[in-house]
Design a protein around this motif. Structure first.
Motif, PDB file in Angstrom:
ATOM      1  N   ASP A  44       0.829  -1.202   0.000  1.00  8.96           N
ATOM      2  CA  ASP A  44       0.000   0.000   0.000  1.00  8.96           C
ATOM      3  C   ASP A  44       0.869   1.260   0.000  1.00  8.96           C
ATOM      4  O   ASP A  44       1.972   1.273   0.569  1.00  8.96           O
ATOM      5  N   PRO A  45       0.395   2.339  -0.625  1.00 12.21           N
ATOM      6  CA  PRO A  45       1.106   3.620  -0.523  1.00 12.21           C
ATOM      7  C   PRO A  45       1.045   4.111   0.920  1.00 12.21           C
ATOM      8  O   PRO A  45       0.125   3.734   1.655  1.00 12.21           O
ATOM      9  N   PRO A  46       2.039   4.873   1.354  1.00 11.39           N
ATOM     10  CA  PRO A  46       3.102   5.498   0.562  1.00 11.39           C
ATOM     11  C   PRO A  46       4.387   4.688   0.532  1.00 11.39           C
ATOM     12  O   PRO A  46       5.408   5.133   1.079  1.00 11.39           O
ATOM     13  N   ALA A  47       4.367   3.493  -0.059  1.00 12.02           N
ATOM     14  CA  ALA A  47       5.591   2.726  -0.248  1.00 12.02           C
ATOM     15  C   ALA A  47       6.493   3.453  -1.251  1.00 12.02           C
ATOM     16  O   ALA A  47       6.040   4.320  -1.997  1.00 12.02           O
ATOM     17  N   VAL A  48       7.775   3.059  -1.275  1.00 11.01           N
ATOM     18  CA  VAL A  48       8.771   3.710  -2.128  1.00 11.01           C
ATOM     19  C   VAL A  48       9.134   2.762  -3.264  1.00 11.01           C
ATOM     20  O   VAL A  48       9.498   1.604  -3.038  1.00 11.01           O
ATOM     21  N   VAL A  49       9.034   3.261  -4.499  1.00  8.32           N
ATOM     22  CA  VAL A  49       9.234   2.438  -5.691  1.00  8.32           C
ATOM     23  C   VAL A  49      10.315   3.059  -6.568  1.00  8.32           C
ATOM     24  O   VAL A  49      10.323   4.268  -6.802  1.00  8.32           O
ATOM     25  N   ALA A  50      11.218   2.216  -7.078  1.00 10.16           N
ATOM     26  CA  ALA A  50      12.206   2.650  -8.067  1.00 10.16           C
ATOM     27  C   ALA A  50      11.737   2.204  -9.448  1.00 10.16           C
ATOM     28  O   ALA A  50      11.403   1.037  -9.642  1.00 10.16           O
ATOM     29  N   ASP A  51      11.732   3.126 -10.383  1.00 12.02           N
ATOM     30  CA  ASP A  51      11.360   2.835 -11.775  1.00 12.02           C
ATOM     31  C   ASP A  51      12.640   2.920 -12.599  1.00 12.02           C
ATOM     32  O   ASP A  51      13.052   3.995 -13.030  1.00 12.02           O
ATOM     33  N   VAL A  52      13.278   1.762 -12.796  1.00 10.32           N
ATOM     34  CA  VAL A  52      14.586   1.696 -13.442  1.00 10.32           C
ATOM     35  C   VAL A  52      14.390   1.460 -14.939  1.00 10.32           C
ATOM     36  O   VAL A  52      13.748   0.501 -15.347  1.00 10.32           O
ATOM     37  N   GLY A  53      14.950   2.355 -15.746  1.00 13.14           N
ATOM     38  CA  GLY A  53      14.668   2.322 -17.173  1.00 13.14           C
ATOM     39  C   GLY A  53      13.260   2.819 -17.431  1.00 13.14           C
ATOM     40  O   GLY A  53      12.576   2.374 -18.350  1.00 13.14           O
ATOM     41  N   GLY A  54      12.837   3.789 -16.621  1.00 16.60           N
ATOM     42  CA  GLY A  54      11.446   4.232 -16.606  1.00 16.60           C
ATOM     43  C   GLY A  54      11.045   5.166 -17.722  1.00 16.60           C
ATOM     44  O   GLY A  54       9.911   5.646 -17.740  1.00 16.60           O
ATOM     45  N   GLY A  55      11.962   5.440 -18.653  1.00 15.91           N
ATOM     46  CA  GLY A  55      11.613   6.284 -19.792  1.00 15.91           C
ATOM     47  C   GLY A  55      11.120   7.654 -19.363  1.00 15.91           C
ATOM     48  O   GLY A  55      11.611   8.239 -18.387  1.00 15.91           O
ATOM     49  N   PRO A  56      10.115   8.191 -20.048  1.00 11.60           N
ATOM     50  CA  PRO A  56       9.613   9.530 -19.722  1.00 11.60           C
ATOM     51  C   PRO A  56       8.682   9.559 -18.521  1.00 11.60           C
ATOM     52  O   PRO A  56       8.159  10.615 -18.182  1.00 11.60           O
ATOM     53  N   GLY A  57       8.456   8.400 -17.881  1.00  7.16           N
ATOM     54  CA  GLY A  57       7.749   8.417 -16.605  1.00  7.16           C
ATOM     55  C   GLY A  57       6.278   8.082 -16.647  1.00  7.16           C
ATOM     56  O   GLY A  57       5.539   8.458 -15.735  1.00  7.16           O
ATOM     57  N   VAL A  58       5.821   7.328 -17.647  1.00  7.31           N
ATOM     58  CA  VAL A  58       4.404   6.976 -17.724  1.00  7.31           C
ATOM     59  C   VAL A  58       3.982   6.159 -16.508  1.00  7.31           C
ATOM     60  O   VAL A  58       2.973   6.452 -15.861  1.00  7.31           O
ATOM     61  N   HIS A  59       4.765   5.136 -16.176  1.00  7.67           N
ATOM     62  CA  HIS A  59       4.423   4.311 -15.011  1.00  7.67           C
ATOM     63  C   HIS A  59       4.647   5.078 -13.713  1.00  7.67           C
ATOM     64  O   HIS A  59       3.848   4.972 -12.773  1.00  7.67           O
ATOM     65  N   ALA A  60       5.724   5.838 -13.648  1.00  5.03           N
ATOM     66  CA  ALA A  60       6.034   6.596 -12.437  1.00  5.03           C
ATOM     67  C   ALA A  60       4.945   7.609 -12.124  1.00  5.03           C
ATOM     68  O   ALA A  60       4.557   7.799 -10.960  1.00  5.03           O
ATOM     69  N   ARG A  61       4.437   8.264 -13.137  1.00  7.29           N
ATOM     70  CA  ARG A  61       3.374   9.251 -12.922  1.00  7.29           C
ATOM     71  C   ARG A  61       2.112   8.595 -12.356  1.00  7.29           C
ATOM     72  O   ARG A  61       1.480   9.118 -11.431  1.00  7.29           O
ATOM     73  N   TRP A  62       1.757   7.454 -12.896  1.00  2.55           N
ATOM     74  CA  TRP A  62       0.599   6.706 -12.386  1.00  2.55           C
ATOM     75  C   TRP A  62       0.814   6.303 -10.929  1.00  2.55           C
ATOM     76  O   TRP A  62      -0.094   6.445 -10.096  1.00  2.55           O
ATOM     77  N   LEU A  63       2.012   5.824 -10.616  1.00  5.95           N
ATOM     78  CA  LEU A  63       2.302   5.426  -9.239  1.00  5.95           C
ATOM     79  C   LEU A  63       2.226   6.616  -8.288  1.00  5.95           C
ATOM     80  O   LEU A  63       1.696   6.513  -7.174  1.00  5.95           O
ATOM     81  N   GLN A  64       2.764   7.753  -8.712  1.00  5.39           N
ATOM     82  CA  GLN A  64       2.695   8.960  -7.873  1.00  5.39           C
ATOM     83  C   GLN A  64       1.249   9.374  -7.631  1.00  5.39           C
ATOM     84  O   GLN A  64       0.892   9.790  -6.512  1.00  5.39           O
ATOM     85  N   GLU A  65       0.412   9.262  -8.643  1.00 10.78           N
ATOM     86  CA  GLU A  65      -0.996   9.633  -8.483  1.00 10.78           C
ATOM     87  C   GLU A  65      -1.701   8.733  -7.482  1.00 10.78           C
ATOM     88  O   GLU A  65      -2.677   9.147  -6.835  1.00 10.78           O
ATOM     89  N   LEU A  66      -1.198   7.500  -7.317  1.00  7.39           N
ATOM     90  CA  LEU A  66      -1.767   6.578  -6.336  1.00  7.39           C
ATOM     91  C   LEU A  66      -1.239   6.832  -4.929  1.00  7.39           C
ATOM     92  O   LEU A  66      -1.729   6.222  -3.967  1.00  7.39           O
ATOM     93  N   GLY A  67      -0.222   7.690  -4.813  1.00  7.23           N
ATOM     94  CA  GLY A  67       0.322   8.020  -3.505  1.00  7.23           C
ATOM     95  C   GLY A  67       1.661   7.399  -3.190  1.00  7.23           C
ATOM     96  O   GLY A  67       2.158   7.518  -2.063  1.00  7.23           O
ATOM     97  N   TYR A  68       2.281   6.734  -4.170  1.00 15.86           N
ATOM     98  CA  TYR A  68       3.606   6.144  -3.951  1.00 15.86           C
ATOM     99  C   TYR A  68       4.696   7.201  -4.117  1.00 15.86           C
ATOM    100  O   TYR A  68       4.542   8.154  -4.897  1.00 15.86           O
TER     101      TYR A  68
END
Length: 270
Positions: A44-68
């Protein structure tokens, strides 16, 4: 850190990674399924996630919106700049030498390194690094490309005769230096992918069919119509929803994993 020139050119001049997951049916299916499968494993958020090779951040942005809390690393300067512009904590770097302290993250996502690192020793190093920065009990998720994807894709596009030598090389070795579809790319079998994760110490390794057999419907429609609207006779019912239903049904049958063009593998750090 040096990046392969062909890979840099691929993502800088030929390929718009920022819009890949939203501009085609295949991309939208991949995005939906990454989110769906990640959701099964993420704490559950606010867990900390590393997006390695994350490109322009499509997945990272979604994760941030969920509270990660998310930190992104990518070897392409353009991607890092795009991710920072989207409000993501992003830095330039290499999956084989992560800049973070041991046990810094609850989970690590590698959505690109496993197929852009063509040497097995480099993929092993990237997996070791991902394990190092993951807290005990946390998980690492990777995306890989099916070794059979070029065979099936070339067949559906009726390009197999022109690409037969390249397809044969990929089937036999997982790599072809002459592969024009994606720069510096390796392709996995299910067994190979599972072995690469277990050999560096991950436990409870599971390989999912990311796009499943339903992905080939999206590939076919994209090939015929691209970004143009398909005729109503081919979009009612919604082909994306059809592909999602198909992929979810296939999740119940592990023997269908090799029917997917993309794999999503998860392992837990001991």
């Amino acid at each position: 850190m040096a990046i392969d020139a062909a890979l840099e050119a691929h993502y800088t001049t030929r390929h718009d990674e920022a819009h890949r997951l939203s501009s085609t049916l295949k991309g939208r299916l991949e995005l939906a399924r990454v989110q769906e499968l990640l959701g099964r494993y993420l704490p559950d958020p606010p867990a900390v996630v590393a997006d390695v090779g994350g490109g322009p951040g499509v997945h990272a942005r979604w994760l941030q919106e969920l509270g990660y809390a998310v930190e992104l690393l990518d070897p392409v300067q353009r991607h890092v700049e795009q991710a920072r512009a989207a409000g993501i904590d992003a830095r330039l770097g290499d999956a084989r030498w992560l800049p973070w302290e041991d046990a810094s993250f609850d989970a690590v996502l590698l959505a690109g390194p496993m197929y852009h690192l063509t040497a097995a020793a480099d993929r092993r190093l990237a997996l070791h690094e991902a394990s190092r920065v993951t807290r005990p009990g946390g998980f690492v998720a990777v995306v890989a490309i099916n070794r059979a994807a070029n065979l099936i894709g070339s067949l559906l596009a009726n390009r197999l005769q022109q690409r037969e030598r390249i397809v044969r090389e990929i089937l036999e070795t997982g790599y072809s230096a002459d592969n024009e579809r994606m720069a510096e790319t390796t392709y996995h079998s299910v067994t190979q992918l599972r072995t690469e994760l277990t050999s560096v110490g991950f436990r409870a390794v599971t390989v999912h069919g990311l796009t499943g057999p339903g992905g080939w419907l999206t590939v076919t429609l994209d090939a015929h119509f691209g970004r143009q609207p398909a005729p109503e006779s081919m979009t009612d019912p919604d082909p994306l929803e059809t592909a999602l239903i198909c992929s979810r049904l296939a999740d119940r049958c592990p023997e269908l994993v090799p029917s997917s063009s993309l794999f999503f593998a998860v392992g837990q750090r001991v």
